[in-house]
Write a protein that holds these residues in place. Structure first.
Motif, short mmCIF file in Angstrom:
data_model
loop_
_atom_site.label_atom_id
_atom_site.label_comp_id
_atom_site.label_asym_id
_atom_site.label_seq_id
_atom_site.Cartn_x
_atom_site.Cartn_y
_atom_site.Cartn_z
N THR A 57 2.45 4.76 0.51
CA THR A 57 2.24 5.73 1.60
C THR A 57 1.86 7.09 1.04
OG1 THR A 57 4.59 6.16 1.55
CG2 THR A 57 3.81 4.60 3.20
N THR A 58 2.23 7.36 -0.19
CA THR A 58 1.76 8.59 -0.82
C THR A 58 1.04 8.20 -2.10
OG1 THR A 58 3.80 8.81 -2.07
CG2 THR A 58 3.70 9.93 0.05
N THR A 59 0.19 9.08 -2.56
CA THR A 59 -0.54 8.80 -3.79
C THR A 59 0.43 8.81 -4.97
OG1 THR A 59 -2.43 9.93 -2.88
CG2 THR A 59 -2.43 9.57 -5.26
N CYS A 112 -11.37 3.24 -12.20
CA CYS A 112 -10.17 3.57 -11.43
C CYS A 112 -9.80 2.45 -10.47
CB CYS A 112 -10.38 4.88 -10.67
SG CYS A 112 -10.56 6.32 -11.76
N THR A 113 -10.79 1.79 -9.91
CA THR A 113 -10.55 0.69 -8.98
C THR A 113 -9.88 -0.49 -9.68
OG1 THR A 113 -12.47 1.40 -7.72
CG2 THR A 113 -11.68 -0.85 -7.33
N VAL A 164 0.87 -1.17 0.00
CA VAL A 164 0.00 0.00 0.00
C VAL A 164 0.91 1.23 0.00
CG1 VAL A 164 -1.73 1.31 1.27
CG2 VAL A 164 -1.79 -1.18 1.29
N THR A 176 -15.50 5.35 -10.97
CA THR A 176 -14.80 4.73 -9.84
C THR A 176 -14.48 3.26 -10.13
OG1 THR A 176 -15.86 6.25 -8.30
CG2 THR A 176 -14.96 4.22 -7.37
N SER A 203 -7.22 5.39 -8.93
CA SER A 203 -7.40 4.32 -7.94
C SER A 203 -8.75 4.57 -7.28
CB SER A 203 -6.29 4.38 -6.88
OG SER A 203 -6.42 5.58 -6.12
N ALA A 204 -9.17 3.64 -6.44
CA ALA A 204 -10.42 3.85 -5.72
C ALA A 204 -10.38 5.16 -4.94
CB ALA A 204 -10.67 2.67 -4.78
N GLU A 205 -9.21 5.47 -4.41
CA GLU A 205 -9.08 6.67 -3.57
C GLU A 205 -9.13 7.96 -4.39
OE1 GLU A 205 -6.90 4.01 -3.34
OE2 GLU A 205 -8.13 3.20 -1.72
N THR A 206 -8.56 7.93 -5.58
CA THR A 206 -8.43 9.17 -6.35
C THR A 206 -9.56 9.36 -7.35
OG1 THR A 206 -7.06 8.08 -8.02
CG2 THR A 206 -5.91 9.07 -6.16
N ASP A 265 -12.82 10.00 -7.33
CA ASP A 265 -13.72 11.15 -7.25
C ASP A 265 -13.04 12.45 -7.64
OD1 ASP A 265 -16.27 10.28 -6.67
OD2 ASP A 265 -15.86 10.07 -4.52
#
Lengths: 481, 481, 481
Positions: A6-8, A107-108, A4, A104, A137-140, A142
């Motif tokens: 640690t930074t995008t 991206c996921t 995972v 999403t 990614s799922a996080e980015t 949106d």
């Protein structure tokens, strides 16, 4: 799946992407690429709806622009378990919440596209057109969605502005023979709009009596052309008339998507007899097939007469998964290629028209086995035949390298078509053409470092591939600006 | 097309041409290539007319030597709109002005050959044999023509002198079974002439009852052999007799160009029945095909008995463009490959003769799909089977690399044939063999840098490929000088 | 053959073997390889006899371990004139003198394997497992034989100890549907033995009514299952019962070796009618073929119900050389691939079951032409379909590179199966998996240096290929230790 971050992770486009990495070839490839990277785009075959350009309405949202119409993207998500309906396929536009969810989903599943050209094009679109700086990614998802949506509301992101920003000089659409081509007329008459948007005559469904829709389509052909299609002579005359109409509206080519490349030439009486039987619904399957193959030869004959370039794309089993077709319709990602034969199949057509000075015949394939065995040998003899660049599933870096490797030694560079994007994904057009230029620069740099070609000649060759070949093969005239 | 050079570009042969360019492989490839570059040429299959060597008359002019007989060259010019008749095809020798014009046509279309082996070979011929130092173009064509013509008038450029300069140890010609082979006898009896010029038994037209010429050819076979070919037993005996005659004149192989590789073994009575029907002109197409396929098996049987190496080149649709054939005859560049099957097709032949100690069976293909799927697996089991190197359209750098990549992992190096030039372009022979040596050096260097093979073994392997394999596979005996 | 070395060449395994040699890719490839090289081996399809593991008896001698059961090795020696009987094929174990002679034959023909994966694996086995330090040759054969034989007598070289040393976490065997699977039960019950040894359901001979043995096999199926196979319903029920039994013994997949991939779905009445005819010996060839193709579809249906992963390996003509089969039996090296079609062939099966959430269908091929044309497009749409890694003749470095190049652009990495060793050569298992890891590291490094993929993502991708993909595709559950 492991780490995972640690930074995008960031999204960046490296200036040397796709160029050969070794220090022998890279500088040469860079120079070759630099010499063509800013040349205008000539796109003589594609699927952008002409209304987008003529109406110039803003794009609705990121999903309906980038995902829903692009079966390259939706098919892979489907393979990973995302229902096509969630992506808007066959449903009309999604509401904002569903559109966002679809984005999403893409991206996921970003990792699913690793190593694919879809990923490569999307990265270039996101970073290069919309200024996205983070990896999807799922996080980015949106944030990226919002960023694109905001851009789409700006005037600089309407279709004509983008077309200008992309540097598109010529854009061919794909059109039904009965289409009025009004949008093309509107664009041609608009002195404020410089690019050529030309129609393409695509008569497949009018040429296959085995289709349930054929009789009704032939009726409509009669109405639109004003020529009675009740008999074979009228049917042929109506097709000739519509081709002339397309020519008058700027068309340069006629495109043929067929299941196989087999051609026959029936005598007039036999063609007429089968046509009448087909109209009456009494033609056998063999007769319908014979008439379809005869009509492909007829299209070549007409090309000799009216000058339309003939392109053939055979060998795809359409709508392979019946339930998907029944629910979502055609062109949603479940077309699967099959093997194709050209040498014996095209012989009747080529015997009759292969050395005619008016015929340009571009042969595309997804079956790579025919490049060195059939297509390059055909294009290396017949003045009419050109090998089409890789198409659809094989419009991708490794496949394009295999194409140049397989075709060049027999057909050289000058008997190939120039790049074709063949896309309905409007924003991918510059990425696709740029990819092709990078790959051709790479291939040519290999010839240079192995002392098979001087660098001065490599520079001429890549200019030809980007400009001269498509203009010559598709009869577009003129020189690059 | 762009740049006009301010000075005439030079023509130079780089010593590292075709070797891998990266600094890891190049030094190894250089050492491997250096170790074999001066070894004599063994050419166990080709199409140089034996009369050229036995009569040793000077070549007439550059065009009749380099262009007219070379369908690799003429087909590409044809694709670019140059009529074959302008190149002397099917017309007999051109007068000087027409020959010069043909040469100018080639030089004017020099860019069409970029990336092709034809260009590579021609450069080597022009620079390496004739001392040309400028790149061919419309501007330089006349000067180059004059330079070559002047050389051709010198004694050192007559066929035997060139053959010596090329370092050709063994040269096989391709001959009709009814040929007297007098030229071969003359050469063998000439103690001043060291190279072996051996005939090759090429019986295709005597084995295909579907040909219109078959009955007359079988009659002639009877006359020449002195054995009545009125019945099947006599036909077979006459073929056996002519093969023995070829063996007595030095032949080492029998070559078979067939449309497919299918074999059957008919029982004697059935073969006899069909033969009689075919002689009477009453055989059906199926019967004629069955007899042709049976006779291919018979050729294998005879090879087991008389020891002639059997080579098979299937899968080319001859004379694809009927109008060209009608005007110019065969072998003018409009033969186009088709796909070929070997596994099931050759099973009857291999079941009967595949482990016979006298049989060497070399399988060529233009259909690259069979290398890893069929040919390498066959050669990796049957002691008789060898994979022929790439032939015709695929006798080219990228294709040869694909060949080694596809075949070696299943069949190794030792189950391949050694290089075959298969050419009627006499002056291209050294360039072709040199190209092969460079490419094999490159392939082996890849194995070395990836630690898959020691460099000492790579040196042994390339010696084998250049010398031991062709001598073993074609039963040429002896060691290299 | 040239040079006689003055000292015995050594056998060494270079740590960078098979990694790309250029300085751009090698460091990246090294890091990627390092990250997975010590991960446990997951082998979800292979042919190691389960009795070797359950009985754990020492291996008899080097020849019966390394040569006799390995048709990759014996077929090449056969091609070089060594009789299969000299290698112990079809004879049971050789006595010591004959076993030693067979080993000497292999060492004497060491050069025949240059460039083949057999050579690569054997070097790794000899050096890596048995500590051999000299290159095999006629001179070194005896010493190497003695060295291996001495090792085999040590406890650390018994099957279970080797399996532990190899780091094998999961090993699938291939088993007859009527097998009791007692050895698997023994192993599962043994708490001192950690690896999973799972059976695989391989029903080919029960599904092909054209086989002479079919009726007797179906009888036996009835006896073992306790379900009367006298009619079609019982036959299907008995197969279902045996599949459930396999599942209860740990099986995760059912494997299908078929001559073609054609599927049909017959209605119950027609299937029943043909079954009855086949049992009576009166089914036609067409009927027998139809039932075989129907039963392949039935296997997919059962997989949807019982969850067994379905693997299909079509397209090999078994026992190509009849005399060899008659003397030595099956699986001795004379199986030869043929071309295979998947798109149309599998359509009935995929139409019915292709989107079923329980189906995982892994498609293998030896016909490389289908990778980009058919398999990758199928796996890029159907959630059930995965492209199997190269198998048998193409389980080799160059072919694996071609596989990734041909498949990734359409199917990505996640729609491929993970590595399959498919071997009965027990000691080659670690070498094969290691080879795959090195090649995938090399392929990914190419994407990284061309800026097509970030190195962080390449690290995730290679973890997936080694661990996540095989666990997901073969439903092995859990995470890597």
């Amino acid at each position: 799946m492991g780490l995972v971050p640690t930074t995008t992770p960031s999204l960046e486009l490296h200036p040397d992407r796709l160029l050969p990495a070794d220090r022998e070839r890279r500088p040469i490839a860079r120079r070759l690429y630099e010499s063509v990277k800013d040349l205008p785009i000539i796109s003589p075959h594609g699927h952008v709806p002409p209304s987008w350009i003529s109406e110039d309405t803003p794009f609705r949202d990121p999903t309906s622009l980038l995902i829903t119409p692009d079966h390259y993207i939706t098919r892979m998500l489907h393979a990973h378990g995302v229902p096509l309906s969630d992506l808007g396929v066959g449903r009309g536009p999604l509401d904002d919440s569903a559109a966002r969810a679809a984005f999403t989903a893409l991206c996921t599943h970003w990792s699913a596209y690793r190593g694919t050209p879809v990923r490569y094009w999307l990265e270039e679109e996101l970073a290069g057109i919309f200024g996205v700086t983070v990896r999807p990614s799922a996080e980015t998802a949106d944030a990226i969605y919002d960023q694109i949506a905001a851009k789409l509301a700006e005037p600089g992101f309407r279709p004509r502005a983008l077309m200008d920003a992309f540097g598109i000089d010529v854009l061919a659409t794909t059109d039904d023979p009965c289409d009025s081509l009004d949008e093309h007329a509107t664009l041609a008459a608009d002195s404020t709009f410089a690019p050529r948007v030309v129609p393409t005559f695509r008569p497949d469904k009018y040429l296959d009596p085995a289709l349930a829709t054929w009789a009704a389509d032939v009726d409509r052909l009669g109405q639109v052309s004003g020529i009675d299609t009740g008999d074979y002579a009228g049917y042929v005359a109506a097709l000739e008339e519509r081709r002339r109409y397309f020519v008058s509206r700027g068309a340069v080519s006629a495109d043929h998507g067929v299941i196989d490349a087999v051609t026959v030439i029936l005598d007039e009486a036999e063609a007429s007899r089968i046509f009448t039987a087909a109209r009456a619904g009494t033609a056998t399957e063999e007769e319908a097939t014979a008439l379809r193959r005869h009509m492909l030869s007829e299209m070549a004959r007409m090309s000799c007469e009216d000058g339309l370039v003939m392109t053939i794309h055979p060998g795809v089993r359409r709508n392979h998964h019946t339930a998907t077709f029944d629910t979502y319709g055609p062109d949603v990602g479940c077309d699967i290629p099959i093997s194709v034969e050209y040498t014996d199949s095209l012989r009747p057509l080529l015997d009759a028209y292969g050395t005619h000075p008016n015929l340009n015949l571009v042969l595309f394939t997804i079956d790579e086995t025919v490049y060195s065995r059939e297509l390059a040998p055909l294009a290396g003899f017949y003045p009419s035949v050109y090998v089409g660049v890789p198409w659809w599933f094989i419009d991708a870096p490794e496949a394009i390298r295999r194409f140049r490797s397989a075709v060049t030694e027999t057909a050289g560079f000058s008997r190939t078509s120039g790049f074709i994007d063949d896309t309905r994904a409007f924003c991918s057009i510059p990425a696709r053409h740029d990819m092709s230029r990078r790959l051709d620069a790479g291939y040519l740099s290999e010839l240079v470092v192995e002392h098979r070609l001087g660098e001065d000649e490599a520079h001429e060759a890549i200019q030809d591939l980007v400009v001269a070949n498509p203009r010559k093969v598709f009869k577009l005239g003129g020189e690059s600006r």
